[in-house]
Design an enzyme around this catalytic site. Structure first.
Site, PDB file in Angstrom:
ATOM      1  N   LYS A 161     -19.607 179.391  40.779  1.00  0.00           N
ATOM      2  CA  LYS A 161     -18.462 179.982  40.089  1.00  0.00           C
ATOM      3  C   LYS A 161     -17.223 179.308  40.659  1.00  0.00           C
ATOM      4  O   LYS A 161     -16.881 179.494  41.827  1.00  0.00           O
ATOM      5  CB  LYS A 161     -18.395 181.492  40.308  1.00  0.00           C
ATOM      6  CG  LYS A 161     -17.178 182.118  39.638  1.00  0.00           C
ATOM      7  CD  LYS A 161     -16.992 183.584  40.005  1.00  0.00           C
ATOM      8  CE  LYS A 161     -15.684 184.089  39.443  1.00  0.00           C
ATOM      9  NZ  LYS A 161     -15.391 185.485  39.864  1.00  0.00           N
TER      10      LYS A 161
ATOM     11  N   ASN B  69     -16.077 193.201  39.641  1.00  0.00           N
ATOM     12  CA  ASN B  69     -16.324 193.624  41.017  1.00  0.00           C
ATOM     13  C   ASN B  69     -15.550 194.894  41.345  1.00  0.00           C
ATOM     14  O   ASN B  69     -16.120 195.962  41.556  1.00  0.00           O
ATOM     15  CB  ASN B  69     -15.950 192.504  41.976  1.00  0.00           C
ATOM     16  CG  ASN B  69     -16.355 192.761  43.423  1.00  0.00           C
ATOM     17  OD1 ASN B  69     -16.368 191.867  44.253  1.00  0.00           O
ATOM     18  ND2 ASN B  69     -16.719 193.979  43.786  1.00  0.00           N
ATOM     19  N   SER B  70     -14.220 194.798  41.333  1.00  0.00           N
ATOM     20  CA  SER B  70     -13.374 195.901  41.801  1.00  0.00           C
ATOM     21  C   SER B  70     -13.611 197.188  41.041  1.00  0.00           C
ATOM     22  O   SER B  70     -13.588 198.276  41.634  1.00  0.00           O
ATOM     23  CB  SER B  70     -11.896 195.503  41.684  1.00  0.00           C
ATOM     24  OG  SER B  70     -11.622 194.337  42.433  1.00  0.00           O
TER      25      SER B  70
ATOM     26  N   GLY C  61      -8.447 192.000  40.036  1.00  0.00           N
ATOM     27  CA  GLY C  61      -8.250 193.236  40.782  1.00  0.00           C
ATOM     28  C   GLY C  61      -7.211 194.186  40.226  1.00  0.00           C
ATOM     29  O   GLY C  61      -6.962 195.232  40.824  1.00  0.00           O
TER      30      GLY C  61
ATOM     31  N   ALA D  75     -12.684 189.133  35.494  1.00  0.00           N
ATOM     32  CA  ALA D  75     -11.463 189.570  36.194  1.00  0.00           C
ATOM     33  C   ALA D  75     -10.603 190.498  35.349  1.00  0.00           C
ATOM     34  O   ALA D  75     -10.390 190.274  34.160  1.00  0.00           O
ATOM     35  CB  ALA D  75     -10.626 188.388  36.668  1.00  0.00           C
ATOM     36  N   GLY D  76     -10.101 191.534  36.011  1.00  0.00           N
ATOM     37  CA  GLY D  76      -9.147 192.444  35.396  1.00  0.00           C
ATOM     38  C   GLY D  76      -9.748 193.641  34.682  1.00  0.00           C
ATOM     39  O   GLY D  76      -9.016 194.526  34.230  1.00  0.00           O
TER      40      GLY D  76
END
Length: 267
Positions: A105, A215-216, A166, A193-194
């Site tokens: 990645k 992830n977050s 994040g 992301a986001g």
């Protein structure tokens, strides 16, 4: 519930369209339980944020590798924290040696405020790594031209962001994302992301994206295991909605109750 088709990453079939990160969890055990609950078969791992020379760094890497083996999945090392093509290429080569995988990645960050990828360095690193035999999964913004250039270089998978890493703001520019999907129909597109909530992931899948990486949103939830299950279900719902064909929006109201002697809809 099962998906109608499998996710394809450089010719490799993957049984889940949810990819998940391994950072920010309260503990390794919670991370493990969340990943298992998500059903994800691809787990990302950052090299730069762990020191292999320290016992703790090597230990967590081994823990994640063992977890991936348990799920019969795939490890996806990333170059998080890199700011130049040279730095990212060096780290990618290290990851291939350490983890015995040519998947990478690719992240090359250009701004510390919003962690926006540097398009120039990203393209440069992608070209070098593809020539080195890597299977590159580049993280980029929702810029159609950048995505097209990555495709022209040979990237079979492209990962535009929904919003900055994040932030949990979800899909900031649905028009841009839909345009990328329309203009690059043959590319495996993974929204990265986001993402903040399951409905964000569902929307991405309804738009025709092939998968979602996050992830977050799971790691920072009050209950990561329950949130992981919610995202898994949202992915399936969105993918099935896309495959079923969403009805077109209308400018005016139409009665859903049929008129007399017309129990079924007629054109």
């Amino acid at each position: 519930m099962t998906l109608s088709t499998k996710l394809m990453i450089y010719g490799q079939a993957v049984d889940s369209r949810l990819l998940i990160g391994s950072a920010l969890y309260p503990s390794p055990e919670i991370m493990k339980q969340a990943i298992l609950a998500s059903g994800a078969k691809v787990v990302t791992l950052s090299l730069k944020r762990q020191n292999p020379a320290q016992q703790s760094g090597a230990k967590i890497w081994q823990y994640i590798q063992d977890l991936v083996k348990e799920t019969q999945g795939f490890l996806l090392p990333n170059t998080a924290g890199c700011k130049t093509a040279k730095e990212a290429v060096t780290l990618a080569k290290m990851s291939r040696e350490i983890f015995q995988t040519d998947w990478i990645k690719l992240e090359v960050i250009g701004d510390d405020y919003n962690l926006q990828p540097d398009p120039i360095e990203l393209l440069k690193a992608s070209e070098q790594l593809l020539n080195e035999g890597f299977k590159v999964l580049p993280y980029c913004t929702d810029d159609l031209v950048v995505c097209q250039r990555l495709y022209d270089l040979g990237c079979q998978v492209i990962m535009p962001w929904a919003s900055p890493i994040g932030t949990g703001k979800g899909l900031m520019n649905p028009y841009n994302l839909a345009t990328i999907r329309s203009r690059l129909p043959d590319v495996t597109l993974i929204l990265d992301a986001g993402i903040g909530k399951p409905s964000d992931a569902c929307l991405a899948m309804e738009m025709g994206y092939d998968a979602v990486l996050l992830n977050s949103a799971i790691a920072l939830a009050d209950n990561p295991m329950l949130m992981a299950k919610a995202f898994a279900q949202a992915i399936v719902a969105g993918e099935q909605g896309y495959m079923a064909g969403v009805m077109q929006q209308r400018q005016t109201a139409h009665p859903s109750t049929p008129t007399l002697e017309t129990p079924f809809w007629h054109q």
